[in-house]
Write an enzyme that holds these catalytic residues in place. Structure first.
Site, PDB file in Angstrom:
ATOM      1  N   LEU A 109      -1.622   8.990 -10.359  1.00 32.97           N
ATOM      2  CA  LEU A 109       0.013   9.568 -10.378  1.00 32.97           C
ATOM      3  C   LEU A 109       1.044   9.089  -9.563  1.00 32.97           C
ATOM      4  CD1 LEU A 109      -0.012  13.239 -12.347  1.00 32.97           C
ATOM      5  CD2 LEU A 109       0.038  10.434 -13.081  1.00 32.97           C
ATOM      6  N   GLN A 110       0.622   9.255  -7.822  1.00 28.98           N
ATOM      7  CA  GLN A 110       1.235   9.165  -7.276  1.00 28.98           C
ATOM      8  C   GLN A 110       1.573   6.877  -6.699  1.00 28.98           C
ATOM      9  OE1 GLN A 110      -0.560  10.927  -3.194  1.00 28.98           O
ATOM     10  NE2 GLN A 110      -1.907  11.368  -5.191  1.00 28.98           N
ATOM     11  N   ARG A 111       0.277   6.557  -7.313  1.00 27.24           N
ATOM     12  CA  ARG A 111       0.745   5.279  -7.256  1.00 27.24           C
ATOM     13  C   ARG A 111       1.139   4.635  -8.471  1.00 27.24           C
ATOM     14  NH1 ARG A 111      -5.562   3.345  -6.759  1.00 27.24           N
ATOM     15  NH2 ARG A 111      -6.112   3.380  -9.182  1.00 27.24           N
ATOM     16  N   THR A 142       0.693  -1.469   0.306  1.00 27.98           N
ATOM     17  CA  THR A 142      -0.059  -0.183   0.189  1.00 27.98           C
ATOM     18  C   THR A 142       0.974   1.038   0.459  1.00 27.98           C
ATOM     19  OG1 THR A 142      -1.771   1.065   0.984  1.00 27.98           O
ATOM     20  CG2 THR A 142      -0.029  -0.135   2.496  1.00 27.98           C
ATOM     21  N   GLU A 201      -5.349  13.911   1.471  1.00 23.91           N
ATOM     22  CA  GLU A 201      -7.124  14.542   0.616  1.00 23.91           C
ATOM     23  C   GLU A 201      -8.082  14.423   1.942  1.00 23.91           C
ATOM     24  OE1 GLU A 201      -7.508  11.478  -1.818  1.00 23.91           O
ATOM     25  OE2 GLU A 201      -7.160  10.338  -0.318  1.00 23.91           O
ATOM     26  N   ASP A 230       0.250   3.887   0.758  1.00 25.00           N
ATOM     27  CA  ASP A 230      -0.149   4.524   2.247  1.00 25.00           C
ATOM     28  C   ASP A 230       0.041   3.762   3.395  1.00 25.00           C
ATOM     29  OD1 ASP A 230      -2.526   5.991   0.994  1.00 25.00           O
ATOM     30  OD2 ASP A 230      -3.884   3.727   1.831  1.00 25.00           O
ATOM     31  N   GLY A 246      -4.455  10.073   0.678  1.00 24.39           N
ATOM     32  CA  GLY A 246      -4.485   9.912   2.915  1.00 24.39           C
ATOM     33  C   GLY A 246      -5.645   9.388   3.025  1.00 24.39           C
ATOM     34  N   ARG A 247      -6.581   9.071   3.281  1.00 23.09           N
ATOM     35  CA  ARG A 247      -7.666   8.875   3.993  1.00 23.09           C
ATOM     36  C   ARG A 247      -7.154   9.336   5.625  1.00 23.09           C
ATOM     37  NH1 ARG A 247     -12.676   7.826   2.790  1.00 23.09           N
ATOM     38  NH2 ARG A 247     -12.134   6.792   0.799  1.00 23.09           N
TER      39      ARG A 247
END
Length: 413
Positions: free
Chosen positions: A299-301, A141, A244, A143, A188-189
């Site tokens: 794009l981050q992943r 992940t 986010e 995250d 980032g939840r």
């Protein structure tokens, strides 16, 4: 008994998730697995018998290298939550019927929190029906919010991308002699590991972002505007990194302040987007300053062109460790990374009870966030920095990265 194994990928992809798949495949092959099957679209695809023989697609060492350098999920993914065993045993009966038909001895699932929940439930069911199949979770992940492990494969490359883009945006903001504010919205939840990586842009040739906001600390809109107002007086260009998932003290996502959305995914998660735009529009409205929002989004992943060599190496290693654990008789475990030395950076693999991982979220320690909640500390920077080191460049053909694809391989019926 045949040593047939099966592997799947689940949840959001990373730039190195396929390196873990390569680690599973290569190690299983080296350890004598007869057939290595792949689930198309995770556990949901397995239920529909969408299965491929990976040996027919990954034919040689070059294919393994291409797989390691290919971003996103080679096998395809899903967001499918298994019901509780007590609520619906028919799904489990169907899964085990398929696994027994394929003569599977070991099952590997590459994913994050929800994927570890799948491993937990399948290993628990196997115990109730006295099945010898072993179930091992392979962490993944961007995250970085999995319990039990120092960090997760996928995070280092995402952090490298975020740090690089932040640094480039700082440079871009200085091209005109005018006041401007750039708000970077980062995934980032509930955990701010990714947003915290923006601090890496701060170096001898870059002042880095001016403010960093993580969801671990309640967000105060008025205090935010006051800080930006002061910065506008002092500086020409301001760069702000926000998660986010930042929330106000009453628990509302900031992105919901402008236009409430009740859209959720299959796991009941509110779909987040628009935090940066809301704050940027607020700066324009309240402060009369030029502002723009940059949403890094997926794009981050999937930035395989900016992969961390440390990250891709560790991703491959956790895949291999999972296979070794299963062949040694282990089940109901997740592979973890253990940092045994910071300088020099040394990390090893180990196993962790998946029951202590599933459905839990590891947050950024409060002590790694400044008292005012608008930046991160040196401890966080020191934690992330080793994970972004070195590069493994794509294999370039005619000026573009070469990837390996699976679309032309028919499913096994």
């Amino acid at each position: 008994m045949k040593k047939n194994v099966i592997v799947g990928q689940s949840g959001g992809p990373t730039a190195v998730i396929n390196a873990s798949l390569a680690g599973v495949y290569k190690t299983a092959k080296d350890m004598g697995a007869e057939t290595i099957y792949g689930m198309r679209y995770g556990i949901q695809g397995l239920l529909e018998k969408k299965i491929v023989n990976l040996g027919e697609k990954i034919r040689n060492d070059m294919d393994v290298e291409l797989l390691k350098r290919t971003p996103a999920s080679f096998l395809g993914s899903c967001r499918y939550k298994l019901p509780e065993i007590s609520a619906d045993k028919t799904i489990y009966e169907r899964i085990f019927e398929i696994l027994e038909e394929l003569e599977i001895t070991a099952f590997f699932y590459i994913g994050g929190n929800d994927s570890m929940d799948t491993i937990k439930k399948l290993s628990d069911y196997a115990q109730t029906v006295d099945s010898p199949i072993r179930f091992i979770g392979v962490p993944k992940t961007i995250d970085n919010d999995l319990e039990g492990t120092d960090h997760t494969p996928g995070y280092g490359s995402a952090a490298k991308y975020i740090a690089t883009v932040t640094k480039e945006l700082v440079r871009d903001g200085l091209i005109y002699e005018m006041q401007s504010v750039t708000v970077i919205e980062i995934m980032g939840r509930n955990a701010g590991w990714l947003t915290g990586a923006a601090v890496l842009a701060k170096s001898e040739d870059c002042e880095g972002p001016d403010l960093i906001y993580l969801p671990e600390v309640p967000f105060d809109v008025d205090a935010f505007l006051e800080k930006v107002k002061k910065l506008v007086v002092e500086k020409q260009s301001i760069v702000i990194a926000v998660s986010e998932g930042i929330k106000t003290a009453d628990g509302r996502y900031v992105c919901e302040l402008s236009a409430h959305s009740d859209k959720t995914d299959s796991f009941g998660h509110v779909q987040l987007s628009g935090t940066g735009k809301y704050l940027s529009d607020l700066i324009i409205e309240k402060l009369g300053c030029k502002s723009r929002a940059i949403e890094l989004s997926t794009l981050q992943r999937c930035a395989g062109h900016l992969t961390s060599r440390v990250d891709i190496t560790e991703a491959y290693q956790v895949g291999g460790t999972a296979v070794k654990a299963a062949f040694e008789g282990k089940t109901g475990q997740m592979v973890i990374l253990k940092r045994v030395s910071q300088d020099p950076y040394i990390c090893t693999t180990d196993l962790y009870d998946v029951h202590k991982v599933a459905n839990l979220e590891k947050k950024v320690p409060r002590s790694w966030i400044t008292e005012e909640g608008d930046y991160v500390t040196a401890e966080m920077k020191n934690y992330i920095e080793p994970l972004i080191q070195a590069e493994l460049t794509p294999i370039m053909i005619t000026g573009q990265p070469r990837h390996i694809i699976i679309d032309d391989l028919p499913d096994i019926k």
